[in-house]
Design an enzyme around this catalytic site. Structure first.
Site, PDB file in Angstrom:
ATOM      1  N   ASP A  38       3.492 -34.559 -19.389  1.00 28.38           N
ATOM      2  CA  ASP A  38       3.817 -34.831 -18.112  1.00 28.38           C
ATOM      3  C   ASP A  38       2.158 -33.741 -17.866  1.00 28.38           C
ATOM      4  OD1 ASP A  38       4.295 -35.284 -15.562  1.00 28.38           O
ATOM      5  OD2 ASP A  38       5.756 -33.806 -15.692  1.00 28.38           O
ATOM      6  N   ASN A  40      -1.080 -34.659 -16.395  1.00 28.93           N
ATOM      7  CA  ASN A  40      -2.142 -35.454 -16.425  1.00 28.93           C
ATOM      8  C   ASN A  40      -2.480 -35.718 -14.260  1.00 28.93           C
ATOM      9  OD1 ASN A  40      -1.643 -35.662 -19.068  1.00 28.93           O
ATOM     10  ND2 ASN A  40      -2.034 -37.864 -18.282  1.00 28.93           N
ATOM     11  N   GLY A  41      -1.911 -35.090 -13.754  1.00 29.66           N
ATOM     12  CA  GLY A  41      -2.214 -36.203 -12.492  1.00 29.66           C
ATOM     13  C   GLY A  41      -2.992 -33.574 -11.890  1.00 29.66           C
ATOM     14  N   ARG A  42      -1.667 -33.326 -12.228  1.00 27.20           N
ATOM     15  CA  ARG A  42      -2.351 -31.835 -11.959  1.00 27.20           C
ATOM     16  C   ARG A  42      -3.652 -31.684 -12.637  1.00 27.20           C
ATOM     17  NH1 ARG A  42       4.034 -29.800 -13.108  1.00 27.20           N
ATOM     18  NH2 ARG A  42       4.074 -31.915 -13.666  1.00 27.20           N
ATOM     19  N   SER A  83       6.790 -45.120 -17.463  1.00 26.95           N
ATOM     20  CA  SER A  83       8.495 -45.712 -16.694  1.00 26.95           C
ATOM     21  C   SER A  83       8.071 -46.460 -16.166  1.00 26.95           C
ATOM     22  CB  SER A  83       8.964 -44.081 -16.468  1.00 26.95           C
ATOM     23  OG  SER A  83       8.410 -44.304 -15.322  1.00 26.95           O
ATOM     24  N   GLU A  85       9.711 -46.621 -13.478  1.00 28.78           N
ATOM     25  CA  GLU A  85       8.907 -46.116 -11.862  1.00 28.78           C
ATOM     26  C   GLU A  85       8.220 -45.911 -11.639  1.00 28.78           C
ATOM     27  OE1 GLU A  85      11.673 -44.747 -14.321  1.00 28.78           O
ATOM     28  OE2 GLU A  85      13.473 -46.221 -13.535  1.00 28.78           O
ATOM     29  N   ASN A  86       6.799 -45.571 -12.761  1.00 25.70           N
ATOM     30  CA  ASN A  86       6.028 -45.768 -12.712  1.00 25.70           C
ATOM     31  C   ASN A  86       5.058 -46.063 -12.095  1.00 25.70           C
ATOM     32  OD1 ASN A  86       5.838 -43.396 -15.609  1.00 25.70           O
ATOM     33  ND2 ASN A  86       5.915 -42.592 -13.563  1.00 25.70           N
ATOM     34  N   TRP A  87       5.583 -47.888 -11.730  1.00 25.59           N
ATOM     35  CA  TRP A  87       5.230 -48.871 -11.376  1.00 25.59           C
ATOM     36  C   TRP A  87       4.893 -48.719  -9.551  1.00 25.59           C
ATOM     37  CZ3 TRP A  87       2.796 -52.902 -13.627  1.00 25.59           C
ATOM     38  CH2 TRP A  87       3.549 -53.237 -15.199  1.00 25.59           C
ATOM     39  N   SER A 214      13.697 -37.365 -16.598  1.00 26.39           N
ATOM     40  CA  SER A 214      13.153 -38.382 -16.220  1.00 26.39           C
ATOM     41  C   SER A 214      13.666 -39.653 -16.489  1.00 26.39           C
ATOM     42  CB  SER A 214      11.648 -38.777 -16.380  1.00 26.39           C
ATOM     43  OG  SER A 214      11.197 -37.021 -15.451  1.00 26.39           O
TER      44      SER A 214
HETATM   45  C1  FPP Z   1       2.155 -37.675 -16.329  1.00 22.04           C
HETATM   46  O1  FPP Z   1       1.679 -37.080 -15.637  1.00 22.04           O
HETATM   47  C2  FPP Z   1       2.171 -38.929 -17.184  1.00 22.04           C
HETATM   48  C3  FPP Z   1       2.139 -40.444 -16.805  1.00 22.04           C
HETATM   49  C4  FPP Z   1       2.642 -41.152 -16.231  1.00 22.04           C
HETATM   50  C5  FPP Z   1       1.523 -40.639 -18.264  1.00 22.04           C
HETATM   51  C6  FPP Z   1       1.107 -40.203 -19.438  1.00 22.04           C
HETATM   52  C7  FPP Z   1       0.535 -41.379 -20.068  1.00 22.04           C
HETATM   53  C8  FPP Z   1      -0.826 -40.503 -20.913  1.00 22.04           C
HETATM   54  C9  FPP Z   1      -0.544 -39.022 -21.011  1.00 22.04           C
HETATM   55  C10 FPP Z   1      -2.040 -40.915 -21.849  1.00 22.04           C
HETATM   56  C11 FPP Z   1      -1.936 -41.030 -22.777  1.00 22.04           C
HETATM   57  C12 FPP Z   1      -1.631 -43.277 -22.752  1.00 22.04           C
HETATM   58  C13 FPP Z   1      -1.727 -43.737 -23.929  1.00 22.04           C
HETATM   59  C14 FPP Z   1      -1.818 -45.257 -24.387  1.00 22.04           C
HETATM   60  C15 FPP Z   1      -2.484 -43.028 -25.501  1.00 22.04           C
HETATM   61  P1  FPP Z   1       1.826 -37.251 -14.024  1.00 22.04           P
HETATM   62  O2  FPP Z   1       0.224 -38.189 -13.833  1.00 22.04           O
HETATM   63  O3  FPP Z   1       2.773 -37.286 -13.723  1.00 22.04           O
HETATM   64  O4  FPP Z   1       1.279 -35.879 -14.182  1.00 22.04           O
HETATM   65  P2  FPP Z   1       1.398 -34.997 -12.554  1.00 22.04           P
HETATM   66  O5  FPP Z   1       2.813 -34.611 -12.304  1.00 22.04           O
HETATM   67  O6  FPP Z   1       1.001 -33.528 -13.046  1.00 22.04           O
HETATM   68  O7  FPP Z   1       1.239 -35.902 -11.373  1.00 22.04           O
END
Ligand code: FPP
EC number: 2.5.1.-
Length: 258
Positions: A38, A40-42, A83, A85-87, A214
């Protein structure tokens, strides 16, 4: 000279990591590690980058951690990549996330094959895009003879849906006489889940400071040790993974006993 110094510094760092790994393998290594990747976005937002840049960076971390876990003798590593729910995310982000398994496998599959890793997937394969399905199926096919660590992608996966589907399947099998009601034990029920014969995770890691499951492996995590960190997934390093393993090694697991 500069080049030499740089090299020395690098090899010194490698030695320290190697030593840490050597020390860790003297103690019980979690057989199955599950990770909720978790933040990546931040991570991207902090750098004024688009969210997908965080996912891309996160993909590289998956490779690094896969190699390390395999070196340590972890038998299965399950990573929550998408997940059910990610759709709900914007289409452009979903499209990007669905391209990542292909990019990951295109880039790293030869290395994974060389390292004897087996690729598997849990989740609803039927409703992922054709191109994603093709890449994952090929990786599973190409690595099915491998005997090393299982790299298990949770892709279009949801824990509650998985349990419901298992219940329906059990009902069907009892109706058709394949299974008798008094034969339905926890062990038998587990086999109906997407994880099948895979052992339950010993260690769950979640990054980015969120302390929740989650909808991830709800049945399988019943006795798992949890390790949370504020580190965002793209910043997650080998050091952090070692920290989690070392913390796990200090826990006393009683499985409800004393
Ligand atoms: C959650 O971070 C992350 C995900 C929903 C996607 C996870 C995918 C990867 C790490 C890429 C790896 C994939 C492969 C196929 C090797 P978020 O986007 O919810 O972050 P945030 O909470 O900061 O917004």
């Amino acid at each position: 000279m500069l080049h030499k110094l740089g090299f020395k510094k690098h090899s010194k760092k490698l030695d320290a990591q190697e030593q840490r790994e050597q020390e860790a393998i003297k103690h019980p290594i979690p057989k199955h590690v599950a990770i909720i990747m978790d933040g990546n976005g931040r991570w991207a937002k902090k750098r004024a980058l688009p969210r997908v840049a965080g996912h891309h960076e996160g993909m590289k971390v998956v490779k690094k951690i896969t190699k390390l876990a395999n070196r340590l003798g972890v038998q299965a590593l399950t990573v929550y990549a998408f997940s059910t729910e990610n759709w709900k995310r914007p289409k452009s982000e979903v499209d990007y996330l669905m391209k990542l398994p292909e990019e990951f496998l295109d880039t790293y599959l030869p290395e994974l094959v060389e390292e004897n890793v087996q690729v598997r997937m849990i989740g609803y394969m039927d409703s992922i895009p054709e191109h994603t399905k093709r890449a994952v199926k090929k990786a599973m096919e190409d690595t099915k003879g491998n005997t090393g660590m299982i790299l298990n992608f949770a892709l279009n996966y949801g824990g509650r849906a998985e349990i419901l589907d298992a219940v329906k399947q059990v009902l069907n099998d009892t109706k058709s006489g394949i299974l008798k009601e008094d034969e339905i034990t926890e062990d038998i029920f587990s086999k109906y889940l997407m994880t099948g014969t895979l052992d339950d995770p010993d260690l769950l890691i979640r990054t980015s400071g969120e302390i929740r499951l989650s909808n991830f492996m709800l049945w399988q995590l019943a006795y798992t040790e949890f390790w949370f960190t504020d580190v965002l997934w793209p910043d997650f390093s080998e050091d952090h993974f070692m920290e989690a393993v070392e913390a796990y090694q200090k826990r006393s697991r009683r499985f409800g006993g004393v």
